[in-house]
Write an enzyme that holds these catalytic residues in place. Structure first.
Site, mmCIF file in Angstrom:
data_model
loop_
_atom_site.group_PDB
_atom_site.id
_atom_site.type_symbol
_atom_site.label_atom_id
_atom_site.label_comp_id
_atom_site.label_asym_id
_atom_site.label_seq_id
_atom_site.Cartn_x
_atom_site.Cartn_y
_atom_site.Cartn_z
ATOM 1 N N SER A 159 11.393 32.979 19.732
ATOM 2 C CA SER A 159 10.271 32.009 19.558
ATOM 3 C C SER A 159 9.058 32.724 19.839
ATOM 4 O O SER A 159 8.984 33.189 20.845
ATOM 5 C CB SER A 159 10.726 30.943 20.382
ATOM 6 O OG SER A 159 9.711 29.730 20.494
ATOM 7 N N GLY A 160 8.021 32.333 18.934
ATOM 8 C CA GLY A 160 6.595 33.150 19.469
ATOM 9 C C GLY A 160 6.459 34.385 18.545
ATOM 10 O O GLY A 160 5.346 35.011 18.743
ATOM 11 N N THR A 164 7.343 31.565 11.640
ATOM 12 C CA THR A 164 6.543 30.302 10.658
ATOM 13 C C THR A 164 5.593 30.934 10.076
ATOM 14 O O THR A 164 5.357 30.543 8.734
ATOM 15 C CB THR A 164 6.284 29.353 11.670
ATOM 16 O OG1 THR A 164 7.512 28.952 12.218
ATOM 17 C CG2 THR A 164 5.838 28.150 10.740
ATOM 18 N N ASN A 210 6.298 29.661 23.237
ATOM 19 C CA ASN A 210 5.591 29.685 21.829
ATOM 20 C C ASN A 210 5.083 28.296 21.859
ATOM 21 O O ASN A 210 5.743 27.325 21.879
ATOM 22 C CB ASN A 210 6.642 29.955 20.657
ATOM 23 C CG ASN A 210 5.872 29.810 19.376
ATOM 24 O OD1 ASN A 210 4.513 29.744 19.409
ATOM 25 N ND2 ASN A 210 6.638 29.814 18.196
ATOM 26 N N SER A 213 7.011 26.318 18.239
ATOM 27 C CA SER A 213 8.297 26.977 18.068
ATOM 28 C C SER A 213 9.095 25.919 17.191
ATOM 29 O O SER A 213 9.353 24.623 17.404
ATOM 30 C CB SER A 213 9.029 27.266 19.423
ATOM 31 O OG SER A 213 10.471 27.427 18.927
ATOM 32 N N SER A 214 9.926 26.458 16.065
ATOM 33 C CA SER A 214 10.489 25.626 15.175
ATOM 34 C C SER A 214 11.837 25.255 15.927
ATOM 35 O O SER A 214 12.537 26.363 16.143
ATOM 36 C CB SER A 214 10.931 26.622 13.902
ATOM 37 O OG SER A 214 9.696 26.759 13.230
ATOM 38 N N GLY A 438 15.766 33.183 16.237
ATOM 39 C CA GLY A 438 16.244 34.435 16.659
ATOM 40 C C GLY A 438 17.194 34.268 17.813
ATOM 41 O O GLY A 438 17.523 33.353 18.443
ATOM 42 N N GLU A 440 18.804 34.035 21.434
ATOM 43 C CA GLU A 440 18.287 33.610 22.551
ATOM 44 C C GLU A 440 19.156 33.837 23.836
ATOM 45 O O GLU A 440 20.252 33.651 23.833
ATOM 46 C CB GLU A 440 17.991 32.070 22.466
ATOM 47 C CG GLU A 440 17.120 31.630 21.441
ATOM 48 C CD GLU A 440 16.510 30.374 21.375
ATOM 49 O OE1 GLU A 440 17.221 29.436 21.855
ATOM 50 O OE2 GLU A 440 15.680 29.818 20.570
#
Length: 1092
Positions: A159-160, A164, A210, A213-214, A438, A440
């Site tokens: 994330s970050g 995206t 992030n 974040s998605s 990704g 985590e």
């Protein structure tokens, strides 16, 4: 390791481990057995084992390499250093073979993504231009067109990391390649691009790492027709994080759509009965309500425009936002215990209002909503039992309804976008873009992290297979032997998670089937099943946690909510209540269930469904040609220009980049073309380089001479095993060192001889210059000495004349001053004498006049006595006579005491003296006109005249008083003049003393000047005086000439002005100008010399 031990020598440049920087470069100082002492680049000395060192390529470019397979040493520190070097110059893209590594710059770089850049990459092959996301998209598109095979681009990262944004850039470039013209209206590519803002609004949220974040996985299938134009698209989503709807932690946020709706225009807020986001329970669990640099009101309008473009009508938009608002109001419903301890009721009026608002927005009955939240129906074979829920159970039911509503809403939006865009059934191939979470690993890892890491394990296996396949293809292309290469596989981890019937997901589904199962019983089941599995670890201090050893590292999971989060079934009460909603949109989200499904209490496993979706995704990817983009977040501060090594290396490990490096290192990690190999290592065999052979044969002969084994020679490249390049570089370094020593010896000899000859020649030249310079200096000093003597002669004469002139001028000035001072004293004395004479004359006149008046009055009184008068008149005459005598006495006293006054007092006396004369004439007229025989009228006239005389007498008294006052003033003025005279006398004495000292000083100076000139002068003429200064006595005034001047001695009292003695003290200075004659200048100089 043996190769490393041999190649590392004192002076070698190596990489050594560092607790902060992970790896740091340094130079080996000395080696002690298996340990080496290293001087690092940050001026520290460390000791490390040789087996933990990695060689550093000192010949690497300063700006790094764009493809890390070109590195001489393909290892972890080399990869990390190359990425850092490129990141510092804003080169955020780097290849590792056909894998693109994209580092998030955390700043806008518009020059990298404009239309001109797109045009430059159109038709370019990967490697022709600098690494770029457009190059990967171009490669996928060209491979699809030429090979007529579907391709996929897998974008991954934490994330970050910028997944995206990278996905957006890929879709923009694919739209640029296969899009339609702007005149064709709402095209497929426009809808696909505009679907991103919609999905971000409902599927993205702020996390710790992030701001955007998605929270779901997305696979976009872009379909192309036979002409290479975009003809359709489809979006698939995976594992939306539903728990975020009801529970968030600080400083994270809920999904963006909730905050956008709270920032909507006032009419929309009124319609949905919304206000500040801080007033809603689902939003105020965190203190973060706004994002830096994001205007929620503008984003709300942008989202509505994007929804228009993707085909969502205004009615549907209104229904979507009503459901979102209903979820916010639903979260503010609170429950309390009722009189019956096992049941619950609404806590307060606020909860009742929120319940009614939610029912109004969902268009259902408030009572039905309350029953659905607080009641449960249990169906048994015998009967249907209704039971009440306690406040905790009602709260869980409320949150379950909110999560179900949001999940169904998100699925509806995705399906609507797919239906609006439309798919092309005639399309033969596609390009899929996978934007997925990704790897985590947090402090608390729950069911969501378990599913995410399971996905990454699947993708990593696919990635390893692809990298291994690409490596095999390259070896096959170069016709080298690769049969001994071992494939690196993570199938054991996948079996641990998904294998049936003994995998973790299968055991979780089994636990969910039993109502009495808890997370502790589930954890114990895992401990028993996988106690001997090498990828499963039981933590020592945890009762229900478990650890899985993933490819990227160990992750410890907390199983407390695994069972609850794995259950995905709709509560029948919720289903019945919402399916009967008057809003067709809401009822469409909850279609009626069949009787068999409604009676069944069996749940739908999220884990199993997710495994099935993942299996379908892998099948799709296996049918395509994959391309990989690994997004990396350089720092956790989300700021540009900061490269955190520890953070980067962890992402490279979890992203599979280092795994790809390990796969390459298992084979032949170093590839070099024949030309590059000979250019770098030709120094090891110069005779081979000079020979007339092919480059391939030269390389073979060079390696045979060195005695290297295990390498492979392909068609265009040489393939070296791990460590062989370091061995060759070590030999090259030794040859270069030996050659450098010989070159240095010869160079030093040459330069020393050259320096000696130059020094000898220079010394001769310097000596000749020095001798000439010394002769010139000697001549210069002799010339200066002769000139100095002449200058001294003229200077002494000039100074003597100058001193004479100055003394003469000073004497003249003094004489002039003294004469002026004497004249001033004389003038002042004359003025004072003249003033005193005037005062005395006026006073004598006044005194004579007063005596005359007295005599006249005395003569008038006897005449008046002779006339016959009455006794009364006689008395008056006697009184008048007495008063007049008294007045006369007073006037005499005042006149006697009055001193000489100024002209003003004499003038007033003169005016006053004229009045008595007039009175005298009047009295004389009266006397003359009167006779002893006068009548009564004359008597009366005389009486009147007497009265007038009395008045006049009174006036005379007043004038006498005035004269007395003026006399006092004159006396005070005389006192002041006396003081001034005393001060002047003091100053005269001081001036006289100063003059005497000056004359004495001048005499001494003249004596000194005489002594100096008598010594230097060669003249022997006699001296004659040119001036005489003497002090004359008071009787020498008659013999003084015009050139003399006097100083009168100061007086000690005011009476001195009346009898001054101006010649009592005189200082006479003889004028030396008398010595100036009409003779020539030479005569004057002679006189000056004679003076001395």
């Amino acid at each position: 390791m043996q190769g490393i031990l041999e190649n590392v020598v004192a002076g070698s440049h190596v990489w050594v481990g560092d607790p902060e920087l992970v790896w740091i470069d340094g130079q080996v100082l000395n080696i002690n057995g298996e340990e080496a002492e290293i001087q690092t680049s940050n001026e520290k000395k460390v000791v490390s084992r040789l087996s933990k060192l990695h060689p550093k390529d000192t010949d690497a470019p300063t700006d790094g390499v764009d493809d890390m397979t070109k590195l001489a040493y393909l290892h972890e520190p080399g990869v990390l250093h190359n990425l850092e070097t490129r990141y510092k110059i804003n080169e955020i893209y780097t290849y590792t073979g056909n894998i693109l590594i994209a580092i998030n710059p955390f700043q806008s770089l518009p020059h990298l993504y404009d239309v001109n850049v797109m045009k430059s990459y159109k038709g370019a092959v990967v490697g022709d231009l600098s690494p770029h996301v457009f190059a990967i998209a171009e490669a996928a598109y060209r491979a699809m067109i030429t090979e007529e095979k579907s391709n996929s681009i897998l974008v991954s990262g934490e994330s970050g990391a910028g997944k995206t944004e990278t996905t957006k850039m890929l879709m923009c470039y694919l739209a640029f390649l296969g899009g339609h013209t702007a005149s064709e209206g709402r095209t497929v590519e426009k809808q696909v691009l505009e679907s991103n803002p919609v999905l971000e609004a409902f599927g993205n949220a702020k996390t710790v790492r992030n701001d955007n974040s998605s929270r779901f996985g997305k696979f976009v299938e872009i379909q192309f027709n036979k002409y290479g134009r975009i003809s359709g698209a489809a979006i698939r989503t995976y594992l939306l994080e539903k728990s975020r709807v009801c529970q968030i932690s600080d400083p994270e946020r809920n999904y963006h759509c909730f905050y956008l709706l709270c920032a909507s225009p006032p009419e929309d807020k009124e319609k949905y009965k919304l206000g500040d986001p801080r007033s809603f329970h689902y939003l105020n669990q965190s203190s973060c309500y706004e994002l830096a640099g994001v205007n929620a009101a503008q984003e709300y309008l942008s989202t509505k425009r994007a929804m228009d473009i993707v085909g969502i009508s205004q009615e549907e938009q209104d229904a979507i936002f009503r459901v979102v608002a209903a979820i916010l109001h639903l979260g503010n419903i609170k429950f309390a215990k009722s009189e019956d301890s096992d049941s619950s009721v609404l806590e307060d009026e606020e909860s009742i209002f929120r319940l009614q608002t939610t029912a109004e927005l969902l268009m259902c009955e408030p009572d039905a909503l309350e029953v659905a939240l607080c009641k449960r129906v249990m169906i048994t074979p015998e009967e249907i039992i209704k039971r009440s829920l306690d406040p905790i159970g009602a709260t869980v039911s409320r949150d379950g309804l909110a999560k179900t509503l949001y999940s169904r809403l998100f699925d509806w939006i995705v399906n609507k976008i797919n239906n609006s865009i439309g798919q092309d059934p005639s399309s033969k191939y596609l390009i899929g873009v996978l934007d997925i979470y990704g790897f985590e690993s947090f402090r608390t890892n729950s069911f969501e992290q378990f599913c995410i890491n399971f996905t990454n394990e699947k993708l990593q296996q696919h990635f390893n297979q692809h990298v291994f396949k690409m490596e095999q293809e390259e070896y096959t292309k170069e016709r080298i032997d690769w049969s001994y290469l071992e494939f690196v596989d993570n199938q054991d981890v996948l079996d641990l998670i998904e294998k049936k019937p003994g995998g973790i997901i299968a055991l979780l589904d089994e636990a969910c089937m039993f109502p009495k199962s808890t997370h502790e019983t589930f954890a114990q089941k895992l401990y028993q099943t996988f106690k001997d599995h090498k990828r499963f670890i039981k933590p020592k201090l945890a009762r229900s946690d478990f650890t899985i050893v993933h490819y990227a590292g160990e992750v410890q999971y907390q199983s407390e909510q695994f069972i609850d989060k794995n259950k995905d079934y709709v509560v029948p009460e919720h289903q019945d209540m919402l399916s009967t909603s008057k809003c067709s949109f809401v009822s469409g989200l909850f279609p009626p269930l069949s009787e068999e499904t409604a009676k069944s209490a069996k749940f739908s496993s999220i884990g199993s469904r997710f495994k099935l979706q993942l299996q379908q995704l892998m099948e799709t990817l296996n049918l395509t040609e994959p391309h990989y983009i690994r997004c990396v977040k350089p720092n956790n501060l989300l700021k540009p220009g900061i490269f955190e090594n520890m953070n980067i290396i962890q992402q490279l490990r979890s992203g599979g980049v280092l795994e790809a490096v390990r796969i390459k290192c298992a084979g032949f990690p170093t590839h070099r073309t024949f030309h590059d190999f000979l250019t770098r290592l030709g120094i090891l065999a110069p005779e081979v380089i000079r020979g007339n052979f092919e480059e391939k044969d030269k390389c073979k002969m060079l390696l045979e001479k060195i005695g290297l084994t295990g390498y492979q020679i392909g068609e265009t490249q040489i393939f070296l095993r791990a460590g062989q390049m370091a061995e060759l570089d070590a030999r090259r370094a030794r040859v270069l060192s030996k050659s450098a020593t010989i070159i240095q010896k010869q160079s030093r000899t040459h330069f020393s001889r050259k320096t000696y000859i130059a020094l000898r020649k220079s010394s001769v030249t310097v000596q000749s210059f020095c001798r000439g310079e010394l002769a010139r200096i000697s001549y210069y000093h002799m010339k200066r000495e002769a000139a100095a003597i002449r200058i001294q002669m003229y200077t002494r004469g000039k100074l003597a004349r100058k001193w004479y002139t100055e003394i003469r001028i000073s004497a003249i000035v003094l004489q002039t001053g003294f004469r002026v001072m004497a004249d001033c004293y004389k003038l002042r004395y004359r003025k004072q004498s003249k003033a005193s004479t005037h005062i005395q004359s006026y006073w004598r006149r006044h005194k004579a006049l007063v005596e005359y008046q007295d005599l006249k009055k005395v003569s008038i009184i006897p005449q008046s006595v002779n006339h016959p008068t009455d006794e009364h008149e006689h008395e008056h005459e006697h009184e008048y006579e007495h008063e007049h005598e008294h007045e006369h006495k007073v006037l005499e006293i005042s006149v006697e005491n009055e001193s000489p006054c100024v002209e003003e007092s004499s003038n007033s006396s003169k005016e006053e003296s004229s009045s008595p004369f007039q009175d005298n004439e009047s009295i004389e007229a009266i006397r003359d006109s009167s006779s002893p025989l006068g009548d009564t009228e004359k008597y009366e006239a005389l009486t009147a005249e007497i009265k007038n005389l009395k008045v006049m007498l009174q006036e005379e008294k007043q004038k006498a008083d005035e004269y007395e006052r003026k006399y006092v003033e004159a006396q005070e003025s005389s006192e002041e003049l006396r003081k001034k005279l005393a001060e002047t006398e003091k100053r005269v004495y001081q001036l006289q003393d100063s003059l005497n000292r000056m004359i004495s000083s001048m005499s001494s100076q003249v004596a000194e000047l005489k002594m100096i000139l008598s010594t230097s002068s060669r003249l022997s003429s006699t001296f004659r005086p040119i001036a005489r200064v003497d002090v004359a006595s008071s009787n020498s005034d008659s013999s003084s000439t015009d050139s003399d001047f006097t100083f009168p001695a100061p007086v000690s009292n005011p009476e001195a002005f009346s009898s001054p003695k101006p010649k009592s003290f005189e200082l006479v200075v003889q004028d030396i100008t008398a010595a100036d004659g009409s003779g020539s200048e030479s005569e004057k100089e002679g006189s000056f010399d004679d003076f001395f």
